[in-house]
Design a protein around this motif. Structure first.
Motif, PDB file in Angstrom:
ATOM      1  N   GLU A 130       0.837  -1.209   0.000  1.00 28.04           N
ATOM      2  CA  GLU A 130       0.000   0.000   0.000  1.00 28.04           C
ATOM      3  C   GLU A 130       0.869   1.255   0.000  1.00 28.04           C
ATOM      4  OE1 GLU A 130      -3.399   0.938   0.294  1.00 28.04           O
ATOM      5  OE2 GLU A 130      -3.515  -1.057  -0.581  1.00 28.04           O
TER       6      GLU A 130
ATOM      7  N   MET B 151      -3.394   6.556   3.095  1.00 24.27           N
ATOM      8  CA  MET B 151      -2.911   5.167   3.074  1.00 24.27           C
ATOM      9  C   MET B 151      -1.497   5.090   3.633  1.00 24.27           C
ATOM     10  SD  MET B 151      -5.335   3.322   2.120  1.00 24.27           S
ATOM     11  CE  MET B 151      -6.432   4.595   2.748  1.00 24.27           C
TER      12      MET B 151
ATOM     13  N   HIS C  15      -1.119   3.060   7.039  1.00 26.20           N
ATOM     14  CA  HIS C  15      -0.429   1.770   6.929  1.00 26.20           C
ATOM     15  C   HIS C  15       0.971   1.825   7.547  1.00 26.20           C
ATOM     16  CE1 HIS C  15      -3.483  -0.586   4.904  1.00 26.20           C
ATOM     17  NE2 HIS C  15      -3.796   0.510   4.229  1.00 26.20           N
TER      18      HIS C  15
ATOM     19  N   HIS D 226      -8.460  -3.760  -0.340  1.00 26.09           N
ATOM     20  CA  HIS D 226      -9.079  -3.514   0.959  1.00 26.09           C
ATOM     21  C   HIS D 226     -10.247  -4.462   1.223  1.00 26.09           C
ATOM     22  CE1 HIS D 226      -6.729   0.299   0.806  1.00 26.09           C
ATOM     23  NE2 HIS D 226      -6.604   0.014   2.088  1.00 26.09           N
TER      24      HIS D 226
ATOM     25  N   ILE E 167      -9.633  -0.285   8.135  1.00 26.88           N
ATOM     26  CA  ILE E 167      -9.560  -0.807   6.767  1.00 26.88           C
ATOM     27  C   ILE E 167     -10.939  -0.754   6.105  1.00 26.88           C
ATOM     28  CG2 ILE E 167      -8.890  -2.837   5.370  1.00 26.88           C
ATOM     29  CD1 ILE E 167      -6.564  -1.389   6.791  1.00 26.88           C
TER      30      ILE E 167
ATOM     31  N   HIS F 197     -11.221   2.644   4.816  1.00 24.17           N
ATOM     32  CA  HIS F 197     -10.435   2.783   3.578  1.00 24.17           C
ATOM     33  C   HIS F 197     -11.244   2.242   2.402  1.00 24.17           C
ATOM     34  CE1 HIS F 197      -6.193   2.672   5.693  1.00 24.17           C
ATOM     35  NE2 HIS F 197      -6.941   3.674   6.102  1.00 24.17           N
TER      36      HIS F 197
END
Ligand SMILES: [Fe+2]
Ligand SMILES: [Fe+2]
Ligand SMILES: [Fe+2]
Length: 480
Positions: A348, A371, A375, A428, A458, A461
């Motif tokens: 990612e 992201m 992440h 995702h 997540i 996302h």
């Protein structure tokens, strides 16, 4: 997702070299943004003077290496004759410019002065390359890139794992995947433009295959993985004795050291067991054989040395079978949650940095930054958990992420934005599934708690990715 993409990796890597000189140009083109610090987790003024000295020396040498890489690649833009070499040079300029900006930012925050002069080593390379042209220039430039990125991967990996300053660890860890892809691309293109490099790469890869195969025979209990390892040992031992004969006849000296990407996998693997070991081992085999096949196709089709060309044609079907088997075995392996989440997170970050360079839509750019931040934070938590539990994490990008990087780096404008968002929706959705399962059935309470806490992040996302993706698709349909 993993299954489909790793098969395409074979097609992309193995396919494009077969179309002659220009055909391979697509495989590793494009830009990646490399360095960007994530969440700052240590204070600018370090309490320990040895920590400060370590950070300062790493940031200074990384910065100077980057500057040298940029200077050499500018020369390559003027002098290179091969399209892949030129594309590689442009990417090095873009990536290392961005990396150096990020290094400069962190250095400034920590009061570290960076060198402004070229290193003696880079100056010597500049002087040598200035006097060359044509194919010899291409080969020497790519040769240099293999050496330099080999060193970079080793250095950055070491810092990502054990720098005492948390910000330096994060910086190094976030840059590392791009450097690993640079190294793979450098080897692939070098083996394409230079028959002797094809021999040395194949030899080095073959020896690493044997080392890794022996480790797999010790550690793996998966029958398919063990059979594959046994075959790698036998067939690469045979191929390497042919290469050694050919190299002697051609006066090519073969490398005695293990390359950085093989070494990093050997290091990772030594701490792994079970499905994590099998996955890291097979993933590496997909990547390495993809690169090997790419070089062998080019040499077999358009190599300039008749004997090496003939050898490439003989070894190509062997390598293709290895790649195909590696892809098939890899597709059904299921690593632990920490392994999968860490490797996906790295992917990612790698792709989102590419998006920061290439995306044109404001919301897509904003999404990419989120992201990277989220992440990076998640991966820092995973590293802590893994350390507590004595679990080794993979530091090589997944073959699937390497492929996505190659593909996305060839796109631009609205097409890039749509492809990047569509990938984010798939990835995702898959991660939500993994986390949901782990939040219910993971045996380890701490890992279960991590999965439970990570799930809504997540999911959010995924929701945002779907919203942006739908809007971009609707706009594309309207403009048709
Ligand atoms: Fe690079
Ligand atoms: Fe192999
Ligand atoms: Fe994400």
């Amino acid at each position: 997702m993993k299954k489909v993409m790793t098969i395409s990796f074979m097609a992309v890597l193995a396919g494009c070299g077969g179309q002659g000189d220009g055909g391979g140009a697509d495989s590793f083109q494009g830009n990646a943004t490399v360095a960007q610090t994530g969440n700052a987790s240590s204070t600018p003024s370090s309490s320990s003077s040895s920590t400060a000295a370590q950070s300062s020396s790493f940031l200074a040498s990384a910065f100077q290496d980057g500057a040298g890489e940029i200077a050499l690649s500018r020369l390559a833009l003027q002098k290179a004759s091969d399209a892949d070499v030129k594309a590689f040079a442009q990417r090095m300029i873009d990536d290392h410019t961005q990396a150096n900006n990020e290094i400069r930012q962190l250095a400034q925050a920590k009061g570290i002065t960076l060198p402004t002069t070229t290193s003696a080593e880079d100056q010597a390379a500049l002087d040598r390359l200035s006097g060359l042209s044509g194919t010899i220039f291409d080969r020497t430039y790519m040769d240099h890139n293999v050496t330099v990125h080999d060193k970079d991967v080793t250095l950055f990996r070491q810092q990502a794992l054990s720098a005492t300053d948390a910000d330096v660890r994060t910086l190094a860890g976030n840059i590392l995947p791009a450097l690993q892809v640079h190294l793979l691309a450098a080897k692939a293109i070098n083996g394409k433009v230079a028959p002797s490099a094809f021999l040395t790469n194949a030899f080095q890869d073959g020896r690493a295959e044997t080392l890794l195969g022996n480790l797999a025979l010790q550690k793996s209990s998966n029958a398919a993985v063990r059979a594959f390892a046994q075959r790698m040992i036998e067939e690469h031992t045979a191929a390497n004795s042919q290469i050694a004969q050919l190299a002697q006849a051609k006066d090519v000296s073969l490398p005695s050291a293990t390359g950085a990407e093989h070494q990093s996998v050997l290091d990772d693997l030594s701490g792994m067991s079970g499905a994590d070991f099998d996955t890291a081992y097979m993933n590496h085999n997909v990547i390495v054989h993809g690169v090997d096949v790419f070089q062998a196709i080019t040499q077999a089709n358009s190599g300039t040395d008749p004997e090496i060309k003939a050898f490439a044609a003989t070894v190509l079907p062997v390598l293709e079978r290895h790649l195909e088997t590696a892809v098939t075995i890899n597709a059904v392996l299921e690593p632990s949650l920490l392994f999968a989440a860490f490797q996906d997170g790295k992917g990612e970050i790698l792709l989102s940095k590419l998006a920061l360079q290439k995306a044109t839509d404001a919301e897509v750019r904003q999404f990419a930054q989120r992201m990277i931040d989220d992440h990076t934070a998640a991966n820092n938590q995973i590293m802590q958990l893994a350390q507590q539990k004595g679990i080794a994490l993979p530091n090589e990008p997944s073959a699937e992420n390497a492929l996505a990087y190659v593909r996305l780096s060839q796109l631009s404008g609205a097409a890039f934005d749509r492809a990047y968002m569509s990938r984010n929706i798939d990835v995702h959705a898959q991660d939500v599934g993994l986390l949901r399962t782990a939040s219910v059935s993971e045996q380890d309470a701490q890992i279960r708690a991590f999965a439970t806490a990570q799930l809504p992040v997540i999911q959010a996302h995924l929701t945002t990715a779907q919203q942006i993706g739908n809007r971009l698709n609707a706009a594309a349909q309207q403009s048709q």
